[in-house]
Design a protein around this motif. Structure first.
Motif, PDB file in Angstrom:
ATOM      1  N   ASP C 181       0.846  -1.183   0.000  1.00 41.42           N
ATOM      2  CA  ASP C 181       0.000   0.000   0.000  1.00 41.42           C
ATOM      3  C   ASP C 181       0.880   1.230   0.000  1.00 41.42           C
ATOM      4  OD1 ASP C 181      -2.617  -1.116   0.090  1.00 41.42           O
ATOM      5  OD2 ASP C 181      -2.125  -1.836   2.101  1.00 41.42           O
ATOM      6  N   LYS C 203      -4.676   3.312   2.265  1.00 44.13           N
ATOM      7  CA  LYS C 203      -5.241   2.026   1.888  1.00 44.13           C
ATOM      8  C   LYS C 203      -5.859   2.274   0.534  1.00 44.13           C
ATOM      9  CE  LYS C 203      -8.112  -1.673   3.378  1.00 44.13           C
ATOM     10  NZ  LYS C 203      -7.955  -2.595   4.457  1.00 44.13           N
ATOM     11  N   ASN C 314      -4.995  -3.037   8.753  1.00 48.77           N
ATOM     12  CA  ASN C 314      -5.025  -3.857   7.543  1.00 48.77           C
ATOM     13  C   ASN C 314      -4.404  -3.144   6.343  1.00 48.77           C
ATOM     14  OD1 ASN C 314      -5.406  -6.034   5.973  1.00 48.77           O
ATOM     15  ND2 ASN C 314      -7.655  -5.889   5.861  1.00 48.77           N
ATOM     16  N   LYS C 334      -6.314 -12.256  -2.796  1.00 46.24           N
ATOM     17  CA  LYS C 334      -7.504 -12.372  -1.963  1.00 46.24           C
ATOM     18  C   LYS C 334      -7.210 -13.127  -0.668  1.00 46.24           C
ATOM     19  CE  LYS C 334     -12.056 -12.367  -4.078  1.00 46.24           C
ATOM     20  NZ  LYS C 334     -12.924 -13.146  -4.950  1.00 46.24           N
ATOM     21  N   LYS C 337      -5.045 -11.239   1.756  1.00 43.10           N
ATOM     22  CA  LYS C 337      -5.744 -10.203   2.516  1.00 43.10           C
ATOM     23  C   LYS C 337      -6.451 -10.796   3.727  1.00 43.10           C
ATOM     24  CE  LYS C 337      -6.094  -6.218  -0.284  1.00 43.10           C
ATOM     25  NZ  LYS C 337      -6.836  -5.407  -1.242  1.00 43.10           N
ATOM     26  N   TYR C 340      -3.296 -11.833   6.193  1.00 41.74           N
ATOM     27  CA  TYR C 340      -2.358 -10.813   6.648  1.00 41.74           C
ATOM     28  C   TYR C 340      -2.601 -10.262   8.065  1.00 41.74           C
ATOM     29  CZ  TYR C 340       0.093  -6.343   6.783  1.00 41.74           C
ATOM     30  OH  TYR C 340       0.854  -5.294   7.166  1.00 41.74           O
TER      31      TYR C 340
END
Lengths: 363, 498, 360
Positions: C181, C203, C314, C334, C337, C340
């Motif tokens: 990010d 983000k 996140n 996916k 995510k 993580y």
């Protein structure tokens, strides 16, 4: 058999390196990364290497025909297909070379229009550029070769500036290597072929090379060098751009040059675009030379007049192609025909020619 | 009216058919001397142009002997007079030419067609002086003068080689200028020599005043701004290139000797480079090369960037450039043209005026006009610096004619820079490149050894490597003997403490 | 003769057709642009541009213009109405986003900058904690161009590795890459002086949170190997503090396990000089090993908590996902995510103090 060319118009074998190489590196290198990465992603630099191997083989095929015939494409055609069919095919090739020259010029002008001068007066620019082309070609093949030589040598300093994208780069983008299926890699290879199109000019210029048979080594080296450049630029842009970012770039190589900065000059891409004129200039010259030479060999017309009329045609086509949509269409159709010429027609010609040659020897 | 014109025209074109015709034409000049000399043994007629003939020779070597000798036949006289260049001839054209070159004509009878020609040209030439155009701090301080014989003497003195041939050709329908083509027959390429001789013989021109006429008349491309033969005033340079295998053309009445075939890079090598260590010589040559590019490109790049590509200017320079240009009312191209023209003006004025006045003009013009125009806000001081530097850079070229060319080709570059910025500069560069590729010097490519590439010749072009590595003659001359000396003998490899 | 005349005339005609010039002193150089959300929500963006006015005697004055509109060109047209010369974007140095604006996503605002070839890849993007309009009003940069000034602040801090490399290219690189990010420098004002306050973390293209200036260097160490730079660490055991300089780090991210259950360890090898030391100064050379140990412990703890802070939001500004993608062949965005935020990422620091200055 063609009449031998006078010794003072010949160029030495080593220059075949520059002649093959210059035709391959043209306008495509400015933005090919996006296309080859569409299928194989960031593994597509492997595809380039795969493609280059096939290109080496095709070049070998071409040389095997040329050395046997010791002439150019026109005499090869004549021997393989007889006079009528052979000459018709040769005319098609002349057309193809002409289209090749027009494509390169048109895409370069488009680049200039987008990056530098949106309201460039295309008529005058074309007029001056085509005048320059005429001036070069009317000096004979030696001058064209000279332009090819300097057109490779002078812009080669640009390679050094790949250092900057590498500095900003992230190697995590291209690891793990070979994370794509073979099918994807082959699909990318097919796209990569388009970057190598252009070295077919060897079929026309071969009689002008002193000790032609010795020049194969140099021509192969020229292709090797092109591969090196393509792989280096591809890897540089793969580490410099993330995959999603690259897909948004039309001219990835030029965008890469944007990061180069020095205390005395910023925004290096402007210098790169201007220098690129030196890269595409021999491209255009060689293409037009081959095309006009082919017509001269086929019909009893002076090459000078063929050239003039071809330049006029090029002017008109370039002026007519004003829209990105049509430019793309034109370029695509040329690329596709180039692809089929390389991978279908030349192997086919290779087989037919050798059969015919053996038969004529038997007689 | 027209008839009369036609008639006179015909008259002037008339060549003398007999000796007496010649004398009748000559009598129209006051300096023509024609008299009968009588001694105890007979009489003879002497005629000459007193302004051409060396009176001392006449009085010392001709008249005393004539008075004493038996004037029966021309053969006798020829044997008696102690001058080596004596001829007996009936050929009127030949007599006329010799007569006009300072020969004395001796006839036995006034009406006879046969005569004796005795050379008695008074040679009044400048002393051999130090070179002015190609001045060097080190090395010989001799320069050619206006006399062909002296010039060849200067060359022969430095090149005592039996194979040094001098082929004489007379050129010019009116001037009959003596031209000597010099070459070392065992080294020089036969083809080159023949090309030069052929081209000189083919010259159609009436008066040759200087060797520059020959350069232009035998040039491969007469419409090119680039000089295609080097002209030099240094005998040492000529002697050295003759040994290399080149051909030299010496023209009577010109202190400049032409050498060829040449190439572009040779114009940027001064002969002084050979007097210095190779490191220094190489550095100076590189500086000269750089200054050529700077001189040609600096102003056009300024114009291109200021007009089209302001993005290229680094942020720290921005304010300097903007403030310097803020009061200037003209676009950059006009500003540059004005300044360039001013500099050219100063140079031209300086060249036309006597040395001392010329210097003053240069200084006054440079300082006063420059400062004033900046203060008046007509030009920016940044451009002033660039233009002055590029003018200075153009003077580093050792061959004067090339320096002029470099100053000239800056203008097309400026034009193209105004058209399409940097792209225009590249296009113009392409034009120059193609022109240079097409150009030839005596049939040899002008861009050699750059193209066709001859790596071996680089040892003495852009760089100058040590003498030990210069054992081979330049490839592009295609000489008969490629070796200059044995490299193995030149190198002495010694171990430590040996 | 006719030929010469023809050439002459065509040259003149050519000059008339030269590309449209943009002479440096005939354009209004924009070096600074700022974006805010407009108060009245009729139009979306309120943009401010800063242009340097070069006055006599080399003085530079900044002039600011504000306009409201929906997108870039719309605004530019608006600005044109104010300026005596056409606006030139080519030397744009910084683009600053107001805090509120950044929270709504900035990628649309950068579209023009990406599309326009005359804008540099080295354009600096930054977030201001407040409204940009206030920033232009309150800052007190004298006799210097504001855009260049801000960009120089960022630039020299990059040079000395106080903050990681950042520009529009890096921002977009992270934005469009999988598993990382973007972040941007966060600037603020302190007593009318511009100050780098920290890093704004994003983000996607939305500003989420930030880290403050004290820990930027620690962030940089996690991001990439460092070559110079300074670090101040409290050593609780000795009740002392130490300032390290000339830090050279080796950074290895060790990945084990599978892409579904990866075990990730950051290994940092530091080589550093002691620059300043306070506390018990009696012969620190004897205590070097102790200091090193403490630094290791302290630093790993701090870095670990930083990573946990990211996980909490996140976000992944240090690109752990990207590293994982480079390592695991079956990496999938996916799944990553999902995994993580729960990962236990270890940090191991090894310090080696090479020199401790010219006194003992």
């Amino acid at each position: 058999m063609s009449t031998p060319i006078k010794d003072r118009f010949l160029v030495s074998a080593g220059l075949a390196f520059f002649l093959t190489h210059t035709m391959q590196i043209g306008i495509g290198v400015l933005g090919y990364e996006r296309y080859i990465a569409q299928d194989a992603g960031y593994d597509s630099w492997i595809s380039i290497i795969l493609t280059s191997i096939t290109i080496h083989i095709i070049l070998w095929m071409m040389y095997s025909m040329l050395t046997k015939e010791n002439g150019d494409l026109i005499s090869i055609h004549k021997r393989a297909f007889g006079k009528w069919l052979g000459n018709t095919l040769s005319y098609l090739f002349a057309l193809y070379y002409l289209a090749l020259g027009v494509t390169v010029l048109r895409s370069y002008i488009e680049t200039v229009q987008v990056w530098m001068f949106p309201n460039l007066n295309i008529y005058w620019f074309l007029a001056v550029f085509l005048l320059l082309t005429y001036y070069t070609i009317s000096g004979g093949f030696r001058v064209v070769t000279g332009v090819a030589f300097f057109g490779v040598l002078i812009p080669s300093f640009l390679i050094l500036f790949l250092y900057f994208p590498f500095r900003y780069g992230d190697w995590n983008f291209i690891t793990p290597v070979m994370n794509h299926s073979m099918k994807e890699i082959f699909l990318s290879s097919k796209v990569a072929v388009l970057e190598y199109i252009g070295f077919e000019v060897l079929l026309m210029i071969y009689p002008f090379i002193k000790n032609g048979e010795k020049s194969q080594k140099y021509a192969q080296l020229g292709i090797l060098f092109s591969t090196f450049i393509y792989v280096a630029v591809a890897i540089a842009s793969f580490v410099y751009f993330s995959e999603g970012q690259l897909q948004r770039m039309i001219w990835a190589t030029l965008s890469m040059f944007k990061i180069v900065e020095f205390p005395f000059v910023e925004r290096f891409e402007y210098i790169a675009i201007a220098t690129w004129a030196l890269i595409i200039f021999p491209n255009v010259c060689l293409a037009f030379w081959c095309s006009s030479r082919a017509v001269k060999r086929l019909a009893p017309i002076k090459q000078r007049w063929v050239l003039v009329s071809m330049l006029l045609i090029a002017f008109v086509i370039n002026v007519l192609l004003q829209d990105r949509k049509y430019i793309d269409m034109f370029i695509n159709s040329i690329s596709i025909s180039g692809f089929y010429i390389l991978y279908c027609y030349i192997p086919f010609l290779f087989i037919v020619f050798h059969i015919r040659f053996k038969r004529s020897l038997a007689k | 009216m027209l008839k009369w014109l036609k008639k006179t025209n015909k008259n002037t074109n008339e060549e003398p058919q007999t000796l007496s015709d010649l004398f009748n034409l000559a009598r129209k000049s006051e300096d023509f001397v024609h008299y009968e000399l009588v001694n105890t043994h007979g009489s003879a007629w002497i005629s000459y142009l007193k302004t051409l003939v060396d009176i001392e020779t006449l009085h010392r070597d001709v008249l005393p002997f004539l008075q004493r000798c038996n004037l029966k036949s021309l053969e006798d006289i020829k044997g008696y007079i102690p001058i080596e260049d004596i001829e007996i001839t009936k050929d009127v054209t030949k007599i006329k030419q010799h007569f006009l070159k300072g020969y004395i004509i001796i006839q036995l009878r006034q009406k006879s067609d046969e005569c004796l020609l005795i050379k008695a040209l008074s040679s009044s030439t400048r002393e051999v002086a130090a070179p002015e155009i190609e001045f060097s701090v080190l090395g010989p301080k001799e320069a050619f003068v206006e006399s062909l014989d002296t010039n060849i003497h200067l060359i022969r003195k430095r090149l005592p080689d039996i194979h040094l041939n001098a082929k004489e050709i007379k050129v010019g329908t009116r001037s009959h200028t003596r031209i000597n083509v010099l070459y070392v027959s065992t080294v020089a390429n036969e083809e080159n020599v023949q090309t030069v001789i052929q081209r000189i013989e083919n010259i159609e021109f009436d008066q040759i005043s200087d060797s520059s006429f020959i350069t232009q008349l035998i040039a491969d491309n007469q419409n090119s701004p680039f000089p295609q033969l080097i002209d030099t005033e240094r005998p040492d340079r000529v002697a050295s290139v003759l040994g290399e295998g080149k051909v030299a053309i010496v023209v009577d009445g010109s202190p400049q000797v032409l050498i060829g075939p040449t190439n572009l890079l040779e114009f940027f090598s001064a002969f002084e480079d050979y007097f210095l260590n190779w490191h220094l010589a190489t550095t100076f040559r590189l500086i000269r090369m750089f200054s050529v590019f700077f001189s040609v490109l600096a102003t056009p790049i300024y114009v291109a960037i200021m007009t089209f590509h302001y993005e290229l200017i680094p942020k720290d320079l921005l304010s300097t450039l903007i403030t310097s240009r803020s009061t200037v009312p003209f676009p950059p191209i006009l500003e540059a043209l004005i300044l360039e023209l001013t500099i050219e003006l100063l140079r031209e004025a300086g060249a036309r005026l006597p040395t001392k006045v010329g210097q003053t003009i240069g200084i006054v013009g440079g300082i006063v006009i420059g400062t004033a125009s900046v203060e008046a806000g007509l030009t920016s001081n940044v451009l002033l610096i660039i233009v002055a530097l590029s003018a200075l850079a153009s003077f580093t070229t050792p061959v004067y004619k090339m320096g002029n060319t470099i100053r000239l080709i800056r203008f097309p570059f400026l034009f193209f820079a105004q058209l399409w910025g940097l792209l225009g500069i590249v296009i113009c560069f392409c034009f120059v490149l193609v022109h240079l590729l097409r150009l030839e010097s005596l049939g040899r490519p002008y861009l050699q050894p750059l193209f066709p590439p001859r790596l071996a010749d680089f040892k003495d072009t852009i760089v100058r490597l040590p003498f030990a590595s210069q054992s081979l003659r330049p490839v592009n001359l295609q000489t008969q003997q490629t070796k200059r000396f044995d490299q193995k003998k030149a190198k002495n490899k010694k171990d430590i403490d040996e | 003769m006719m030929r010469c005349l023809f050439i002459l005339f065509s040259c003149l005609a050519l000059l008339g057709c030269s590309a449209s010039p943009k002479v440096l002193d005939d354009i209004t150089l924009v070096t600074f642009v700022g974006y805010d959300i407009a108060d009245d929500s009729d139009e979306k963006i309120e943009a401010t541009i800063g242009t340097p006015i070069f006055e006599e005697e080399g003085k530079i004055r900044n002039e600011f213009l504000t306009a409201k509109g929906n997108f870039g060109k719309d605004l530019e047209k608006n600005f044109m109405l104010h300026t005596p010369k056409p606006v030139g974007n080519g030397k744009l140095e910084v683009a600053i986003f107001g805090e509120a604006f950044a929270k709504h996503g900035i990628v649309e605002a950068t579209d023009g900058a990406q599309r326009d070839p005359s804008i540099s890849s080295n354009l600096k993007l930054a977030v201001f904690d407040g409204r940009v309009i206030d920033f232009t009003k309150q800052q007190s940069v004298q006799n210097q161009d504001l855009g260049i000034f801000v960009s120089k602040i960022i630039e020299h801090n990059i040079q000395s590795e106080s903050i990681p490399q950042t520009n529009i290219h890096i921002f977009l690189q992270s934005l469009y890459a999988e598993g990382i990010d973007p972040f941007l420098p966060l600037i603020g004002l302190k007593n009318e002086k511009i100050k780098l306050k920290g890093l704004a973390l994003f983000k996607d293209d939305e500003y989420v949170t930030d880290i403050n200036e004290d820990i930027i260097y620690r962030f940089t160490m996690l991001l990439h190997p460092v070559n110079r730079g300074n670090l101040i660490i409290q050593i609780k055991k000795l009740d002392a503090g130490v300032s390290l300089s000339h830090i050279k780090s080796k950074r290895v991210v060790k990945m084990e396990g599978t892409s579904k259950a990866p075990q990730i360890t950051f290994k940092l090898d530091l080589k550093a000089y002691i620059n300043e030391y306070y506390g018990d100064v009696k012969g620190i050379e004897k205590q070097i090993i102790q200091i090193e140990k403490d630094i290791n412990k302290q630093l790993s703890k701090e870095l670990k908590s930083m990573i946990m802070f990211f996980q909490e939001y996140n976000i992944d500004p240090i690109g752990i996902g990207k590293e994982a993608k480079g390592h695991f062949r079956d990496w999938d965005l996916k799944k990553w995510k999902e995994v993580y935020p729960e990962l236990d990422i270890k940090v191991v620091v090894k310090t080696n103090i090479i020199e401790s200055g010219v006194i003992r």
